[in-house]
Design a protein around this motif. Structure first.
Motif, short mmCIF file in Angstrom:
data_model
loop_
_atom_site.label_atom_id
_atom_site.label_comp_id
_atom_site.label_asym_id
_atom_site.label_seq_id
_atom_site.Cartn_x
_atom_site.Cartn_y
_atom_site.Cartn_z
N ILE A 210 0.83 -1.21 0.00
CA ILE A 210 0.00 0.00 0.00
C ILE A 210 0.86 1.26 0.00
O ILE A 210 0.54 2.26 -0.66
N PHE A 211 2.00 1.22 0.71
CA PHE A 211 2.83 2.42 0.73
C PHE A 211 3.70 2.53 -0.52
O PHE A 211 4.14 3.64 -0.86
N MET A 212 3.93 1.45 -1.22
CA MET A 212 4.51 1.56 -2.55
C MET A 212 3.52 2.26 -3.48
O MET A 212 3.92 3.04 -4.36
N GLY A 213 2.24 1.99 -3.28
CA GLY A 213 1.22 2.70 -4.05
C GLY A 213 1.21 4.19 -3.75
O GLY A 213 1.03 5.01 -4.65
N VAL A 214 1.40 4.54 -2.48
CA VAL A 214 1.48 5.96 -2.11
C VAL A 214 2.68 6.61 -2.78
O VAL A 214 2.60 7.74 -3.30
#
Length: 319
Positions: A210-214
């Protein structure tokens, strides 16, 4: 100015006898002609400006041989995948373009992985078969390319390539048993491979996705000043990482069937990312070998003016 004005014909060759159609014009930026009054020049006959319609290979050849030169923001962005910036030194005239190297490392990891996620021809196992490529293609080549972009003064591709190089090294390490990433979650210490099916491992690893998505969302915003292909790459990566996070979280909840659908969807979106990546890689390589056919990447750097250009206009108005 000399008795005759120097000019470059449209095939990129120097022709001292060619009559310049821009002799009395202040804007000779679209043909690669000599323009001593251009702000990026030095005011003498050794400087000229390259416009956006000059092919990438011709531009690179002139950059290496010219004493004083300026190129358009559109052309700079196509060559370096970054908005034009001013740096000291002549490294861009001395060394090759590292961008294709980083792109090939990214593509030779994500392309097979996207097929694995979709389960083509019975593929599976979270892409574990490509662990070696995550280390020596994605991780190694992207970090090398990113570091070289750093020395050329290209901050945006430097950060993008190095961060994704770190991602591939992290992903490969997670799948390597000796790193004990999933072994720590195994109920039986003698069977560390069972930890990869642990709900706690899946729930924890979902946060990394999810934080790679951010991170890709930040890159997506920045890519609004580059080109359409880069924009598609980051837009699809935001969706893909969100779907992968959902995949791991539903696995943690025991919804294996729905998690499998999310994984296939993530693989399909990553495949679109790869197609865009192969396109921009092809554009870079065609320019590198002076191929007679050049393909567009959809420059949009002119749609959102940079802060520096806005400040320059404000200074002109106030002057």
């Amino acid at each position: 100015m000399a008795d005759r004005e120097k000019d470059f014909s449209h095939n990129g060759t120097f022709n001292p006898n060619y009559p310049s159609p821009h002799k009395d014009s202040d804007d000779a930026t679209h043909t690669g002609t000599l323009n001593p009054n251009y702000p990026g020049g030095n005011g003498n006959s050794s400087g000229y400006h390259l416009g956006g319609d000059v092919p990438s290979d011709t531009a690179l050849r002139r950059i290496k041989t010219a004493g004083s030169i300026s190129i358009s923001p559109e052309l700079f962005e196509k060559i370096y995948l970054s908005p034009q910036n001013n740096v000291k030194g002549d490294l861009r005239k001395t060394f090759g373009n590292p961008t294709p190297l980083a792109l090939v490392g990214f593509l030779l990891c994500l392309s097979p992985l996207s097929c694995d996620l979709m389960g083509w021809r019975g593929a599976g196992g979270n892409g574990a078969a490509g662990t070696g490529s995550y280390f020596f293609m994605g991780g190694l080549l992207m970090i090398i390319g990113g570091v070289l972009e750093f020395f050329l003064g290209n901050t945006f591709p430097f950060v993008v390539f190095c961060s994704f190089g770190g991602f591939w090294l992290t992903f490969g390490s997670t799948l390597t048993p000796s790193y004990n990433a999933f072994g720590a979650y195994s109920p039986d210490p003698t069977k560390p491979w069972e930890g990869i099916n642990s709900p706690h491992f899946a729930a924890s690893f979902g946060f990394f996705q999810i934080f790679m998505g951010v991170l890709c969302l930040v890159y997506l915003i920045c890519a609004l000043r580059t080109n359409v292909v880069f924009l598609v790459i980051f837009a699809t990566l935001v969706v893909a990482f969100s779907l992968l996070a959902g995949t791991y979280w539903h696995l943690a909840l025991g919804n294996a069937a729905f998690a499998g659908k999310l994984q296939v969807a993530a693989g399909a979106v990553c495949f679109v990312t790869c197609m865009a990546g192969w396109w921009i890689f092809l554009a870079q390589m065609l320019a590198a070998v002076d191929f007679p056919i050049q393909i567009p990447v959809g420059d949009i750097s002119h749609l959102i003016p940079g802060a520096s250009s806005r400040m320059a206009k404000q200074e002109e108005y106030s002057a």
